[in-house]
Design a protein around this motif. Structure first.
Motif, PDB file in Angstrom:
ATOM      1  N   PRO A  99       0.803  -1.228   0.000  1.00  0.00           N
ATOM      2  CA  PRO A  99       0.000   0.000   0.000  1.00  0.00           C
ATOM      3  C   PRO A  99       0.835   1.276   0.000  1.00  0.00           C
ATOM      4  N   HIS A 100       2.121   1.163   0.265  1.00  0.00           N
ATOM      5  CA  HIS A 100       2.985   2.342   0.297  1.00  0.00           C
ATOM      6  C   HIS A 100       3.366   2.813  -1.102  1.00  0.00           C
ATOM      7  N   ALA A 101       3.949   1.904  -1.918  1.00  0.00           N
ATOM      8  CA  ALA A 101       4.450   2.321  -3.231  1.00  0.00           C
ATOM      9  C   ALA A 101       4.205   1.267  -4.307  1.00  0.00           C
ATOM     10  N   GLU A 141       6.900  -3.154   7.186  1.00  0.00           N
ATOM     11  CA  GLU A 141       6.637  -4.477   7.730  1.00  0.00           C
ATOM     12  C   GLU A 141       5.159  -4.641   8.074  1.00  0.00           C
ATOM     13  N   PHE A 142       4.647  -5.841   7.755  1.00  0.00           N
ATOM     14  CA  PHE A 142       3.237  -6.142   7.932  1.00  0.00           C
ATOM     15  C   PHE A 142       3.057  -7.435   8.719  1.00  0.00           C
ATOM     16  N   ASP A 143       2.054  -7.452   9.580  1.00  0.00           N
ATOM     17  CA  ASP A 143       1.662  -8.652  10.317  1.00  0.00           C
ATOM     18  C   ASP A 143       1.013  -9.608   9.311  1.00  0.00           C
ATOM     19  N   LEU A 144       1.577 -10.805   9.137  1.00  0.00           N
ATOM     20  CA  LEU A 144       1.042 -11.740   8.164  1.00  0.00           C
ATOM     21  C   LEU A 144      -0.320 -12.304   8.551  1.00  0.00           C
ATOM     22  N   ARG A 145      -0.710 -12.187   9.806  1.00  0.00           N
ATOM     23  CA  ARG A 145      -2.027 -12.685  10.221  1.00  0.00           C
ATOM     24  C   ARG A 145      -3.140 -11.664   9.960  1.00  0.00           C
ATOM     25  N   ALA A 191       4.003  -0.138  12.004  1.00  0.00           N
ATOM     26  CA  ALA A 191       4.408   1.151  12.577  1.00  0.00           C
ATOM     27  C   ALA A 191       3.271   1.709  13.427  1.00  0.00           C
ATOM     28  N   ALA A 192       3.625   2.241  14.580  1.00  0.00           N
ATOM     29  CA  ALA A 192       2.623   2.807  15.492  1.00  0.00           C
ATOM     30  C   ALA A 192       1.806   3.882  14.793  1.00  0.00           C
ATOM     31  N   GLY A 193       0.491   3.797  14.925  1.00  0.00           N
ATOM     32  CA  GLY A 193      -0.404   4.799  14.374  1.00  0.00           C
ATOM     33  C   GLY A 193      -0.699   4.662  12.892  1.00  0.00           C
ATOM     34  N   SER A 194      -0.122   3.672  12.233  1.00  0.00           N
ATOM     35  CA  SER A 194      -0.338   3.515  10.800  1.00  0.00           C
ATOM     36  C   SER A 194      -1.682   2.850  10.522  1.00  0.00           C
ATOM     37  N   ASN A 195      -2.364   3.336   9.506  1.00  0.00           N
ATOM     38  CA  ASN A 195      -3.605   2.718   9.044  1.00  0.00           C
ATOM     39  C   ASN A 195      -3.389   1.874   7.795  1.00  0.00           C
ATOM     40  N   ALA A 196      -2.160   1.788   7.315  1.00  0.00           N
ATOM     41  CA  ALA A 196      -1.866   1.017   6.109  1.00  0.00           C
ATOM     42  C   ALA A 196      -2.094  -0.468   6.377  1.00  0.00           C
ATOM     43  N   LYS A 197      -2.636  -1.135   5.371  1.00  0.00           N
ATOM     44  CA  LYS A 197      -2.946  -2.551   5.525  1.00  0.00           C
ATOM     45  C   LYS A 197      -2.897  -3.233   4.162  1.00  0.00           C
ATOM     46  N   LEU A 198      -2.451  -4.489   4.157  1.00  0.00           N
ATOM     47  CA  LEU A 198      -2.474  -5.286   2.939  1.00  0.00           C
ATOM     48  C   LEU A 198      -3.912  -5.689   2.619  1.00  0.00           C
ATOM     49  N   ARG A 199      -4.203  -5.875   1.345  1.00  0.00           N
ATOM     50  CA  ARG A 199      -5.531  -6.349   0.942  1.00  0.00           C
ATOM     51  C   ARG A 199      -5.514  -7.874   0.953  1.00  0.00           C
ATOM     52  N   GLY A 200      -6.402  -8.447   1.748  1.00  0.00           N
ATOM     53  CA  GLY A 200      -6.410  -9.889   1.913  1.00  0.00           C
ATOM     54  C   GLY A 200      -7.649 -10.557   1.378  1.00  0.00           C
ATOM     55  N   PHE A 201      -7.570 -11.874   1.271  1.00  0.00           N
ATOM     56  CA  PHE A 201      -8.666 -12.710   0.816  1.00  0.00           C
ATOM     57  C   PHE A 201      -8.788 -13.900   1.754  1.00  0.00           C
TER      58      PHE A 201
END
Length: 119
Positions: free
Chosen positions: A43-45, A83-87, A93-103
């Protein structure tokens, strides 16, 4: 709609595989016997995040390891180190709203399936 992406137990814990589903690249991960599927786009770049290293957070930490106790549960983007939590897909990062799109992923004796919404 369910799309088969792997045979049962084809991936060991801590393994990943890049699969193509409906023209999308997804990263399929197995963590503690559970499967997770994330879109291979940071989601960053828009980097191919799922080809990044699977890391963890155990002492001693490196500069980008944000939380402890997540050994082999952290995906690090190869371009900028996000870095992203795989679960959960959440950026660590503290306060970040970024998230991977999952299925959703379903696994049974016949295989591992990514579940897509009908559209």
């Amino acid at each position: 709609m369910k799309v088969k992406v792997a045979e049962p137990n084809e991936l060991d814990d801590g393994d990943k595989r890049i699969v193509k589903v409906k023209e999308m690249e997804l990263g399929l991960f197995r963590i503690d016997g559970e499967y997770y599927a994330w879109r291979n786009v940071c989601p960053h770049a828009a980097a191919p995040v799922c080809v990044g290293a699977i890391r963890g957070t155990r002492l001693p930490s490196t500069v980008y390891d944000y939380q402890y106790g997540m050994d082999n549960q952290v995906l690090r983007c190869p371009w900028h180190g996000w870095e992203f939590d795989l679960r959960t897909g959440q950026h660590l990062a503290a306060g970040s709203n970024a998230k991977l799109r999952g299925f959703p992923v379903e696994a049974d004796d016949s295989g591992v399936y990514v579940v897509l919404r009908d559209s």
